[in-house]
Write a protein that holds these residues in place. Sequence first.
Motif, PDB file in Angstrom:
ATOM      1  N   GLU A   1       1.256   6.491   0.193  1.00  0.00           N
ATOM      2  CA  GLU A   1       2.355   6.271  -0.264  1.00  0.00           C
ATOM      3  C   GLU A   1       2.609   5.033  -1.461  1.00  0.00           C
ATOM      4  OE1 GLU A   1       6.398   4.791   2.430  1.00  0.00           O
ATOM      5  OE2 GLU A   1       6.507   6.885   2.994  1.00  0.00           O
TER       6      GLU A   1
ATOM      7  N   ARG B   1       5.846  -1.250  -0.457  1.00  0.00           N
ATOM      8  CA  ARG B   1       5.634  -0.653  -2.403  1.00  0.00           C
ATOM      9  C   ARG B   1       5.861  -1.208  -2.919  1.00  0.00           C
ATOM     10  NH1 ARG B   1       9.085   5.111  -2.860  1.00  0.00           N
ATOM     11  NH2 ARG B   1       8.354   5.819  -0.273  1.00  0.00           N
TER      12      ARG B   1
ATOM     13  N   ASN C   1       1.011   5.782   5.175  1.00  0.00           N
ATOM     14  CA  ASN C   1       2.385   5.484   5.932  1.00  0.00           C
ATOM     15  C   ASN C   1       1.959   5.732   7.387  1.00  0.00           C
ATOM     16  OD1 ASN C   1       4.809   6.345   7.380  1.00  0.00           O
ATOM     17  ND2 ASN C   1       5.802   6.158   5.975  1.00  0.00           N
TER      18      ASN C   1
END
Lengths: 324, 189
Positions: free
Chosen positions: B116, B36, B109
Amino acid sequence: MNNVWGSMAQYDVINWPWPIAVYLFLAGASAGSIIIALLVKWNRHDKEVATIWDAMVKAGALISPLTIIVGLILLILDLGKPLSFYWLLISYNFESVMTLGVIALFLYTPLSLVFTALIFEDVIKKNALLSIIYPVVNYVKSYSKYAKKIEYVLFFLALIVGAYTGFLLSANMSIPMWNSPILPILFLASGISAGIAGNILVGMLFFKSSINKESIKYLLMLDLRVIMLEIPLLCLLFIGMFYSGGAAKVSAMQALSVGNWALVFWVGVIAVGLVAPVVIALTALKNHDYKVKFILFNSIVVLIGVILLRFYIVYAGQIFTGAI
Amino acid sequence: MKKKFRMIHDENLCIGCQACSVACRSENDVPDNVFRMQVQIETKGIFPDLKMNMQRHSCVMCEDAPCVTVCPTGASFQTKDGLVQIDHRLCVSCKYCVVACPYDARFMNPITKNIEKCTFCYSNRVSKGLEPACVTVCPTDALVFGDINDTTSEVYKKAKESNLLYPKANLGTKPKVAFVPNKKGVSYE
Ligand code: SF4
Ligand code: SF4
Protein backbone atom coordinates in the motif's frame (compact mmCIF):
# COMPACT_ATOMS: atom_id res chain seq x y z
CA MET A 1 12.52 11.66 18.96
CA ASN A 2 9.45 13.71 18.37
CA ASN A 3 6.60 11.31 18.09
CA VAL A 4 3.66 13.51 17.08
CA TRP A 5 3.24 11.79 13.76
CA GLY A 6 3.17 8.19 14.98
CA SER A 7 5.28 5.10 14.58
CA MET A 8 8.36 5.19 12.36
CA ALA A 9 8.70 1.41 12.39
CA GLN A 10 7.64 0.89 8.80
CA TYR A 11 10.67 2.78 7.48
CA ASP A 12 13.13 0.48 9.23
CA VAL A 13 11.76 -2.80 7.97
CA ILE A 14 14.24 -5.03 6.17
CA ASN A 15 12.02 -5.63 3.18
CA TRP A 16 14.29 -8.22 1.63
CA PRO A 17 15.43 -10.45 4.50
CA TRP A 18 17.56 -13.60 4.78
CA PRO A 19 15.70 -15.83 2.29
CA ILE A 20 16.65 -13.32 -0.41
CA ALA A 21 20.31 -13.37 0.65
CA VAL A 22 20.29 -17.17 0.63
CA TYR A 23 18.55 -17.20 -2.74
CA LEU A 24 21.16 -14.86 -4.19
CA PHE A 25 23.85 -17.24 -2.98
CA LEU A 26 22.11 -20.36 -4.29
CA ALA A 27 21.41 -18.81 -7.69
CA GLY A 28 25.05 -17.75 -7.98
CA ALA A 29 26.34 -21.16 -6.88
CA SER A 30 23.96 -22.93 -9.27
CA ALA A 31 25.06 -20.85 -12.23
CA GLY A 32 28.73 -21.10 -11.24
CA SER A 33 28.69 -24.86 -10.77
CA ILE A 34 27.13 -25.54 -14.16
CA ILE A 35 29.40 -23.04 -15.90
CA ILE A 36 32.41 -24.87 -14.50
CA ALA A 37 30.94 -28.31 -15.22
CA LEU A 38 30.31 -27.33 -18.83
CA LEU A 39 33.74 -25.78 -19.28
CA VAL A 40 35.34 -28.91 -17.87
CA LYS A 41 33.15 -31.14 -20.02
CA TRP A 42 34.01 -29.27 -23.20
CA ASN A 43 37.69 -28.76 -22.59
CA ARG A 44 38.97 -31.44 -20.27
CA HIS A 45 36.68 -34.39 -20.17
CA ASP A 46 38.19 -37.42 -21.82
CA LYS A 47 35.35 -39.89 -21.42
CA GLU A 48 37.42 -41.67 -18.82
CA VAL A 49 35.45 -42.22 -15.68
CA ALA A 50 36.90 -41.82 -12.21
CA THR A 51 38.94 -38.78 -13.08
CA ILE A 52 38.57 -35.54 -11.20
CA TRP A 53 37.12 -34.07 -14.39
CA ASP A 54 34.35 -36.58 -14.44
CA ALA A 55 33.68 -35.89 -10.78
CA MET A 56 33.50 -32.16 -11.51
CA VAL A 57 30.93 -32.62 -14.25
CA LYS A 58 28.85 -34.88 -12.03
CA ALA A 59 29.07 -32.48 -9.10
CA GLY A 60 27.97 -29.57 -11.29
CA ALA A 61 25.09 -31.59 -12.68
CA LEU A 62 23.95 -32.32 -9.14
CA ILE A 63 24.51 -28.93 -7.51
CA SER A 64 23.04 -26.77 -10.22
CA PRO A 65 19.39 -27.98 -10.25
CA LEU A 66 19.30 -28.64 -6.50
CA THR A 67 20.48 -25.20 -5.46
CA ILE A 68 18.31 -23.31 -7.91
CA ILE A 69 15.18 -25.25 -6.94
CA VAL A 70 15.74 -24.71 -3.22
CA GLY A 71 16.47 -21.06 -3.97
CA LEU A 72 13.27 -20.63 -5.93
CA ILE A 73 11.23 -22.22 -3.16
CA LEU A 74 12.73 -19.73 -0.69
CA LEU A 75 11.98 -16.90 -3.06
CA ILE A 76 8.33 -17.88 -3.37
CA LEU A 77 7.92 -18.41 0.37
CA ASP A 78 9.29 -14.93 1.00
CA LEU A 79 6.54 -13.32 -1.07
CA GLY A 80 3.94 -11.54 0.99
CA LYS A 81 1.37 -13.56 -0.94
CA PRO A 82 3.16 -16.83 -1.84
CA LEU A 83 0.03 -18.42 -3.33
CA SER A 84 -0.29 -15.68 -5.91
CA PHE A 85 3.20 -16.34 -7.30
CA TYR A 86 1.74 -17.65 -10.58
CA TRP A 87 1.14 -14.05 -11.64
CA LEU A 88 4.89 -13.80 -12.07
CA LEU A 89 4.57 -16.41 -14.81
CA ILE A 90 1.62 -14.95 -16.67
CA SER A 91 1.84 -11.20 -16.27
CA TYR A 92 5.06 -9.64 -17.54
CA ASN A 93 6.72 -6.27 -17.39
CA PHE A 94 9.71 -6.38 -19.71
CA GLU A 95 11.19 -3.27 -18.12
CA SER A 96 11.55 -5.12 -14.83
CA VAL A 97 14.76 -7.01 -14.08
CA MET A 98 12.67 -9.41 -12.03
CA THR A 99 10.56 -10.33 -15.05
CA LEU A 100 13.68 -10.93 -17.14
CA GLY A 101 15.05 -13.08 -14.32
CA VAL A 102 11.83 -15.08 -14.13
CA ILE A 103 12.02 -15.81 -17.85
CA ALA A 104 15.68 -16.85 -17.63
CA LEU A 105 14.96 -19.11 -14.63
CA PHE A 106 11.94 -20.56 -16.39
CA LEU A 107 14.24 -21.84 -19.14
CA TYR A 108 17.33 -22.48 -17.02
CA THR A 109 15.82 -24.67 -14.31
CA PRO A 110 14.30 -27.38 -16.54
CA LEU A 111 17.36 -27.37 -18.82
CA SER A 112 19.67 -27.90 -15.87
CA LEU A 113 17.50 -30.87 -14.85
CA VAL A 114 17.81 -32.28 -18.37
CA PHE A 115 21.57 -31.95 -18.12
CA THR A 116 21.51 -33.82 -14.80
CA ALA A 117 19.33 -36.55 -16.24
CA LEU A 118 21.73 -37.09 -19.13
CA ILE A 119 24.86 -37.09 -16.99
CA PHE A 120 23.34 -39.56 -14.56
CA GLU A 121 21.64 -41.63 -17.22
CA ASP A 122 23.17 -44.90 -16.03
CA VAL A 123 22.34 -44.27 -12.40
CA ILE A 124 18.75 -43.51 -13.28
CA LYS A 125 18.48 -46.65 -15.41
CA LYS A 126 19.77 -48.92 -12.65
CA ASN A 127 18.10 -47.38 -9.63
CA ALA A 128 14.79 -49.05 -8.78
CA LEU A 129 13.09 -45.83 -7.80
CA LEU A 130 14.57 -43.49 -10.39
CA SER A 131 14.10 -45.87 -13.28
CA ILE A 132 10.46 -44.84 -13.59
CA ILE A 133 11.62 -41.58 -15.15
CA TYR A 134 13.98 -43.40 -17.49
CA PRO A 135 11.57 -43.23 -20.47
CA VAL A 136 11.70 -39.45 -20.16
CA VAL A 137 15.49 -39.50 -20.15
CA ASN A 138 15.40 -41.78 -23.14
CA TYR A 139 13.07 -39.44 -24.95
CA VAL A 140 15.33 -36.49 -24.23
CA LYS A 141 18.24 -38.56 -25.49
CA SER A 142 16.55 -38.96 -28.85
CA TYR A 143 17.41 -35.30 -29.41
CA SER A 144 21.05 -35.93 -28.63
CA LYS A 145 22.17 -34.49 -31.93
CA TYR A 146 21.26 -31.11 -30.48
CA ALA A 147 23.08 -31.86 -27.22
CA LYS A 148 25.98 -29.54 -27.84
CA LYS A 149 23.70 -26.67 -28.88
CA ILE A 150 21.58 -27.16 -25.79
CA GLU A 151 24.70 -27.08 -23.66
CA TYR A 152 25.60 -23.74 -25.20
CA VAL A 153 22.14 -22.42 -24.41
CA LEU A 154 22.42 -23.71 -20.86
CA PHE A 155 25.83 -22.05 -20.50
CA PHE A 156 24.46 -18.76 -21.76
CA LEU A 157 21.44 -18.97 -19.44
CA ALA A 158 23.76 -19.72 -16.51
CA LEU A 159 25.68 -16.53 -17.26
CA ILE A 160 22.38 -14.62 -17.17
CA VAL A 161 21.24 -16.28 -13.94
CA GLY A 162 24.61 -15.57 -12.36
CA ALA A 163 24.57 -11.90 -13.32
CA TYR A 164 20.88 -10.94 -13.18
CA THR A 165 20.77 -11.14 -9.38
CA GLY A 166 23.27 -8.28 -9.41
CA PHE A 167 21.12 -6.31 -11.85
CA LEU A 168 18.09 -7.07 -9.67
CA LEU A 169 19.70 -5.13 -6.84
CA SER A 170 21.45 -2.50 -8.95
CA ALA A 171 18.12 -1.36 -10.43
CA ASN A 172 17.35 0.30 -7.07
CA MET A 173 18.29 3.95 -7.09
CA SER A 174 17.21 4.28 -3.47
CA ILE A 175 19.97 2.03 -2.09
CA PRO A 176 23.49 3.31 -2.85
CA MET A 177 25.31 0.04 -2.21
CA TRP A 178 23.08 -1.76 -4.71
CA ASN A 179 22.83 0.97 -7.31
CA SER A 180 26.19 0.12 -8.85
CA PRO A 181 27.19 -1.39 -12.20
CA ILE A 182 29.84 -3.42 -10.34
CA LEU A 183 27.29 -5.64 -8.61
CA PRO A 184 26.34 -7.90 -11.57
CA ILE A 185 30.02 -8.62 -12.37
CA LEU A 186 30.87 -9.10 -8.70
CA PHE A 187 27.97 -11.51 -8.20
CA LEU A 188 28.82 -13.46 -11.35
CA ALA A 189 32.48 -13.72 -10.34
CA SER A 190 31.77 -14.80 -6.78
CA GLY A 191 29.09 -17.22 -8.06
CA ILE A 192 31.68 -18.85 -10.31
CA SER A 193 34.05 -19.01 -7.35
CA ALA A 194 31.32 -20.75 -5.33
CA GLY A 195 30.73 -23.06 -8.28
CA ILE A 196 34.36 -24.16 -8.37
CA ALA A 197 34.47 -24.64 -4.61
CA GLY A 198 31.13 -26.49 -4.56
CA ASN A 199 32.13 -28.76 -7.42
CA ILE A 200 35.45 -29.63 -5.81
CA LEU A 201 33.73 -30.31 -2.49
CA VAL A 202 30.90 -32.44 -3.84
CA GLY A 203 33.09 -34.05 -6.47
CA MET A 204 35.71 -35.19 -3.99
CA LEU A 205 33.27 -36.23 -1.28
CA PHE A 206 30.76 -38.16 -3.39
CA PHE A 207 32.40 -39.16 -6.62
CA LYS A 208 35.73 -40.10 -5.05
CA SER A 209 38.02 -39.64 -7.92
CA SER A 210 41.68 -40.21 -7.93
CA ILE A 211 43.24 -36.88 -7.24
CA ASN A 212 45.28 -35.91 -10.16
CA LYS A 213 47.58 -33.16 -8.99
CA GLU A 214 47.66 -31.43 -12.31
CA SER A 215 43.91 -31.23 -12.63
CA ILE A 216 43.26 -30.09 -9.08
CA LYS A 217 45.96 -27.50 -9.53
CA TYR A 218 44.20 -26.24 -12.62
CA LEU A 219 40.94 -25.81 -10.73
CA LEU A 220 42.51 -24.18 -7.71
CA MET A 221 44.38 -21.77 -9.94
CA LEU A 222 41.13 -20.96 -11.68
CA ASP A 223 39.50 -20.23 -8.33
CA LEU A 224 42.45 -18.14 -7.26
CA ARG A 225 42.16 -16.04 -10.42
CA VAL A 226 38.47 -15.42 -9.81
CA ILE A 227 39.19 -14.42 -6.21
CA MET A 228 41.93 -12.07 -7.39
CA LEU A 229 39.31 -10.49 -9.62
CA GLU A 230 36.77 -10.17 -6.80
CA ILE A 231 39.10 -8.13 -4.60
CA PRO A 232 39.46 -5.21 -7.05
CA LEU A 233 35.74 -5.44 -7.86
CA LEU A 234 34.88 -4.99 -4.19
CA CYS A 235 37.29 -2.05 -3.99
CA LEU A 236 35.64 -0.52 -7.05
CA LEU A 237 32.19 -0.91 -5.50
CA PHE A 238 33.18 1.21 -2.51
CA ILE A 239 35.35 3.64 -4.46
CA GLY A 240 32.35 4.25 -6.72
CA MET A 241 30.19 4.98 -3.68
CA PHE A 242 32.79 7.34 -2.23
CA TYR A 243 33.09 9.27 -5.45
CA SER A 244 29.31 9.60 -5.86
CA GLY A 245 29.39 11.68 -2.69
CA GLY A 246 26.29 12.57 -0.68
CA ALA A 247 24.19 9.70 0.63
CA ALA A 248 26.31 7.11 -1.21
CA LYS A 249 29.46 8.27 0.53
CA VAL A 250 27.80 8.25 3.95
CA SER A 251 26.42 4.81 3.18
CA ALA A 252 29.83 3.45 2.20
CA MET A 253 31.52 4.86 5.30
CA GLN A 254 28.90 3.45 7.64
CA ALA A 255 28.80 0.08 5.92
CA LEU A 256 32.57 -0.26 6.33
CA SER A 257 32.78 0.91 9.91
CA VAL A 258 29.55 0.58 11.89
CA GLY A 259 28.51 -2.41 13.99
CA ASN A 260 28.21 -6.07 13.17
CA TRP A 261 27.81 -5.70 9.44
CA ALA A 262 31.19 -3.99 9.17
CA LEU A 263 32.56 -6.96 11.12
CA VAL A 264 30.90 -9.40 8.75
CA PHE A 265 32.52 -7.55 5.88
CA TRP A 266 36.06 -7.39 7.21
CA VAL A 267 36.18 -10.75 8.92
CA GLY A 268 33.73 -12.83 6.90
CA VAL A 269 33.93 -11.49 3.38
CA ILE A 270 37.50 -10.23 3.28
CA ALA A 271 39.50 -12.33 5.75
CA VAL A 272 37.71 -15.68 5.51
CA GLY A 273 36.35 -15.48 1.98
CA LEU A 274 39.14 -13.80 0.07
CA VAL A 275 42.38 -13.65 2.05
CA ALA A 276 42.23 -17.15 3.56
CA PRO A 277 41.99 -18.95 0.18
CA VAL A 278 44.89 -16.91 -1.13
CA VAL A 279 46.96 -17.77 1.94
CA ILE A 280 46.03 -21.44 1.69
CA ALA A 281 46.98 -21.45 -1.97
CA LEU A 282 50.35 -19.83 -1.25
CA THR A 283 51.21 -22.05 1.71
CA ALA A 284 49.48 -25.39 2.21
CA LEU A 285 48.83 -26.01 -1.45
CA LYS A 286 52.17 -24.87 -2.74
CA ASN A 287 54.84 -27.20 -4.03
CA HIS A 288 52.28 -29.54 -5.53
CA ASP A 289 51.54 -30.92 -2.14
CA TYR A 290 47.79 -31.27 -2.64
CA LYS A 291 46.44 -32.71 0.57
CA VAL A 292 42.76 -33.53 0.34
CA LYS A 293 41.90 -31.96 3.65
CA PHE A 294 43.41 -28.62 2.65
CA ILE A 295 41.57 -28.65 -0.65
CA LEU A 296 38.28 -29.33 1.13
CA PHE A 297 39.01 -26.69 3.75
CA ASN A 298 39.80 -24.23 1.00
CA SER A 299 36.45 -24.93 -0.68
CA ILE A 300 34.59 -24.42 2.57
CA VAL A 301 36.12 -21.02 3.33
CA VAL A 302 35.40 -19.87 -0.22
CA LEU A 303 31.74 -20.90 0.12
CA ILE A 304 31.41 -19.18 3.50
CA GLY A 305 32.85 -16.01 2.00
CA VAL A 306 30.42 -16.07 -0.90
CA ILE A 307 27.40 -16.59 1.36
CA LEU A 308 28.48 -13.80 3.68
CA LEU A 309 29.05 -11.45 0.74
CA ARG A 310 25.39 -11.88 -0.25
CA PHE A 311 24.19 -11.39 3.33
CA TYR A 312 26.36 -8.33 3.73
CA ILE A 313 25.21 -6.68 0.50
CA VAL A 314 21.54 -7.44 1.18
CA TYR A 315 21.49 -6.27 4.80
CA ALA A 316 24.09 -3.50 4.91
CA GLY A 317 22.60 -2.10 1.70
CA GLN A 318 19.15 -1.80 3.26
CA ILE A 319 20.39 -0.60 6.64
CA PHE A 320 22.98 1.98 5.56
CA THR A 321 21.14 3.97 2.93
CA GLY A 322 23.00 7.14 3.79
CA ALA A 323 19.79 8.96 4.70
CA ILE A 324 20.37 11.30 7.61
CA MET B 1 -7.10 17.77 -22.21
CA LYS B 2 -5.39 15.17 -20.02
CA LYS B 3 -5.50 16.04 -16.35
CA LYS B 4 -2.26 17.00 -14.69
CA PHE B 5 -2.73 16.52 -10.99
CA ARG B 6 -0.57 18.32 -8.49
CA MET B 7 -0.53 18.42 -4.72
CA ILE B 8 1.20 21.28 -2.94
CA HIS B 9 2.14 21.21 0.73
CA ASP B 10 2.83 24.71 2.02
CA GLU B 11 5.15 24.16 4.96
CA ASN B 12 4.60 27.73 6.16
CA LEU B 13 0.89 27.15 6.67
CA CYS B 14 1.22 23.63 8.11
CA ILE B 15 0.93 23.40 11.88
CA GLY B 16 1.77 19.70 12.18
CA CYS B 17 -1.65 18.79 13.60
CA GLN B 18 -1.77 15.43 11.79
CA ALA B 19 -5.42 15.91 10.81
CA CYS B 20 -4.46 14.84 7.28
CA SER B 21 -2.86 11.66 8.54
CA VAL B 22 -5.89 10.78 10.66
CA ALA B 23 -8.27 11.51 7.79
CA CYS B 24 -6.19 9.24 5.56
CA ARG B 25 -6.36 6.40 8.07
CA SER B 26 -10.11 6.49 8.36
CA GLU B 27 -10.74 7.06 4.66
CA ASN B 28 -8.45 4.24 3.52
CA ASP B 29 -8.71 1.72 6.38
CA VAL B 30 -5.02 1.89 7.21
CA PRO B 31 -4.17 -0.59 10.00
CA ASP B 32 -2.42 0.37 13.23
CA ASN B 33 1.26 1.34 13.21
CA VAL B 34 1.58 1.75 9.45
CA PHE B 35 1.01 4.99 7.55
CA ARG B 36 0.22 6.02 4.01
CA MET B 37 1.20 9.54 4.96
CA GLN B 38 2.68 11.42 7.87
CA VAL B 39 3.70 14.98 8.50
CA GLN B 40 7.09 14.57 10.09
CA ILE B 41 8.24 17.33 12.37
CA GLU B 42 11.87 18.24 12.57
CA THR B 43 13.04 20.68 15.25
CA LYS B 44 16.14 22.68 14.49
CA GLY B 45 18.19 25.21 16.38
CA ILE B 46 19.14 25.69 20.01
CA PHE B 47 16.62 26.83 22.62
CA PRO B 48 15.19 29.47 22.56
CA ASP B 49 15.93 29.98 18.86
CA LEU B 50 13.96 27.07 17.57
CA LYS B 51 12.51 26.29 14.22
CA MET B 52 10.10 23.55 13.31
CA ASN B 53 9.94 22.07 9.86
CA MET B 54 6.85 20.12 8.85
CA GLN B 55 7.50 17.69 6.06
CA ARG B 56 4.91 15.61 4.31
CA HIS B 57 6.02 12.02 3.96
CA SER B 58 4.02 10.06 1.40
CA CYS B 59 4.06 8.79 -2.16
CA VAL B 60 4.84 11.76 -4.38
CA MET B 61 3.35 10.20 -7.55
CA CYS B 62 6.50 10.16 -9.65
CA GLU B 63 6.08 10.63 -13.35
CA ASP B 64 9.11 8.41 -13.95
CA ALA B 65 8.23 6.05 -11.16
CA PRO B 66 10.88 3.50 -10.10
CA CYS B 67 8.18 1.41 -8.42
CA VAL B 68 6.38 0.97 -11.75
CA THR B 69 9.56 0.12 -13.66
CA VAL B 70 10.66 -2.61 -11.26
CA CYS B 71 7.26 -4.26 -10.70
CA PRO B 72 7.51 -7.69 -12.37
CA THR B 73 3.80 -8.25 -12.90
CA GLY B 74 2.58 -4.80 -13.87
CA ALA B 75 0.67 -4.58 -10.59
CA SER B 76 2.16 -1.14 -10.05
CA PHE B 77 0.96 1.01 -12.91
CA GLN B 78 0.07 4.54 -13.92
CA THR B 79 -3.46 5.64 -14.74
CA LYS B 80 -4.17 7.73 -17.83
CA ASP B 81 -3.85 10.77 -15.62
CA GLY B 82 -0.37 9.70 -14.57
CA LEU B 83 -1.28 8.61 -11.05
CA VAL B 84 0.61 5.58 -9.73
CA GLN B 85 -1.74 2.88 -8.44
CA ILE B 86 -1.49 -0.77 -7.36
CA ASP B 87 -3.62 -3.59 -8.72
CA HIS B 88 -3.83 -5.88 -5.69
CA ARG B 89 -4.98 -8.81 -7.80
CA LEU B 90 -1.72 -8.86 -9.80
CA CYS B 91 0.55 -8.00 -6.88
CA VAL B 92 2.50 -10.93 -5.41
CA SER B 93 4.00 -8.77 -2.63
CA CYS B 94 7.57 -9.35 -3.72
CA LYS B 95 8.38 -5.94 -2.18
CA TYR B 96 10.61 -4.98 -5.08
CA CYS B 97 8.70 -1.69 -5.32
CA VAL B 98 9.04 -1.12 -1.58
CA VAL B 99 12.84 -1.28 -1.77
CA ALA B 100 12.93 0.64 -5.07
CA CYS B 101 10.92 3.67 -3.94
CA PRO B 102 13.35 6.48 -3.08
CA TYR B 103 10.68 8.17 -0.96
CA ASP B 104 10.07 5.27 1.45
CA ALA B 105 6.42 5.59 0.53
CA ARG B 106 5.38 1.95 0.34
CA PHE B 107 4.77 -0.68 2.98
CA MET B 108 3.15 -4.06 3.34
CA ASN B 109 -0.25 -4.00 4.98
CA PRO B 110 0.27 -6.34 7.96
CA ILE B 111 -3.28 -7.67 7.71
CA THR B 112 -3.96 -8.11 4.00
CA LYS B 113 -0.27 -8.54 3.00
CA ASN B 114 -0.94 -6.17 0.13
CA ILE B 115 1.47 -3.41 -0.76
CA GLU B 116 0.00 0.00 0.00
CA LYS B 117 0.85 3.65 -0.31
CA CYS B 118 -0.84 7.00 -0.79
CA THR B 119 -3.13 6.79 -3.83
CA PHE B 120 -4.28 10.43 -3.82
CA CYS B 121 -7.58 8.72 -2.81
CA TYR B 122 -7.93 8.10 -6.54
CA SER B 123 -10.50 5.32 -6.66
CA ASN B 124 -12.55 6.39 -3.66
CA ARG B 125 -12.60 10.18 -4.10
CA VAL B 126 -10.64 11.86 -6.88
CA SER B 127 -12.16 9.80 -9.71
CA LYS B 128 -15.55 10.94 -8.38
CA GLY B 129 -14.59 14.57 -8.57
CA LEU B 130 -13.76 14.92 -4.87
CA GLU B 131 -10.48 15.98 -3.29
CA PRO B 132 -8.20 13.58 -1.38
CA ALA B 133 -9.25 13.15 2.26
CA CYS B 134 -6.12 14.84 3.63
CA VAL B 135 -6.74 17.96 1.56
CA THR B 136 -10.36 18.37 2.65
CA VAL B 137 -9.58 18.29 6.38
CA CYS B 138 -6.53 20.52 6.51
CA PRO B 139 -7.55 23.36 8.87
CA THR B 140 -5.02 25.85 7.52
CA ASP B 141 -5.32 25.00 3.82
CA ALA B 142 -1.68 24.01 3.81
CA LEU B 143 -2.59 21.29 1.29
CA VAL B 144 -3.84 22.25 -2.14
CA PHE B 145 -4.77 19.71 -4.79
CA GLY B 146 -6.10 19.77 -8.32
CA ASP B 147 -5.54 19.84 -12.05
CA ILE B 148 -2.79 22.29 -12.86
CA ASN B 149 -3.93 22.47 -16.49
CA ASP B 150 -7.11 24.14 -15.27
CA THR B 151 -6.17 27.81 -14.97
CA THR B 152 -9.13 28.55 -12.71
CA SER B 153 -8.10 25.94 -10.12
CA GLU B 154 -6.71 26.65 -6.66
CA VAL B 155 -3.64 24.58 -7.35
CA TYR B 156 -2.86 26.59 -10.47
CA LYS B 157 -3.03 29.85 -8.52
CA LYS B 158 -0.98 28.45 -5.67
CA ALA B 159 1.68 27.21 -8.07
CA LYS B 160 1.88 30.61 -9.76
CA GLU B 161 2.29 32.60 -6.58
CA SER B 162 4.70 30.27 -4.74
CA ASN B 163 8.24 29.11 -5.09
CA LEU B 164 7.69 25.37 -5.47
CA LEU B 165 10.29 22.76 -4.65
CA TYR B 166 10.15 19.06 -5.42
CA PRO B 167 11.41 16.40 -2.99
CA LYS B 168 14.67 14.74 -4.07
CA ALA B 169 14.44 16.54 -7.39
CA ASN B 170 17.98 15.40 -8.23
CA LEU B 171 16.73 11.84 -8.73
CA GLY B 172 14.77 12.81 -11.82
CA THR B 173 11.61 10.99 -10.78
CA LYS B 174 9.46 14.09 -11.48
CA PRO B 175 7.15 14.06 -8.45
CA LYS B 176 3.61 15.47 -8.56
CA VAL B 177 3.75 16.50 -4.92
CA ALA B 178 5.52 19.82 -4.44
CA PHE B 179 6.24 21.78 -1.30
CA VAL B 180 6.67 25.41 -0.39
CA PRO B 181 9.70 25.45 1.92
CA ASN B 182 9.39 26.75 5.45
CA LYS B 183 10.59 30.31 5.91
CA LYS B 184 9.32 30.80 9.44
CA GLY B 185 11.37 30.61 12.60
CA VAL B 186 15.01 31.35 13.02
CA SER B 187 17.29 30.86 10.12
CA TYR B 188 19.54 28.15 11.32
CA GLU B 189 21.22 26.68 8.33
S1 SF4 C 1 6.98 8.03 -4.43
FE1 SF4 C 1 7.56 5.89 -4.46
S2 SF4 C 1 5.64 4.79 -4.52
FE2 SF4 C 1 5.18 6.90 -5.12
S3 SF4 C 1 5.32 6.90 -7.35
FE3 SF4 C 1 7.34 7.50 -6.58
S4 SF4 C 1 8.47 5.59 -6.46
FE4 SF4 C 1 6.32 5.03 -6.64
S1 SF4 D 1 5.15 -5.99 -4.42
FE1 SF4 D 1 3.46 -6.02 -5.88
S2 SF4 D 1 3.35 -3.97 -6.70
FE2 SF4 D 1 5.32 -4.17 -5.69
S3 SF4 D 1 6.74 -4.81 -7.28
FE3 SF4 D 1 6.02 -6.68 -6.33
S4 SF4 D 1 4.25 -7.28 -7.54
FE4 SF4 D 1 4.67 -5.14 -8.06
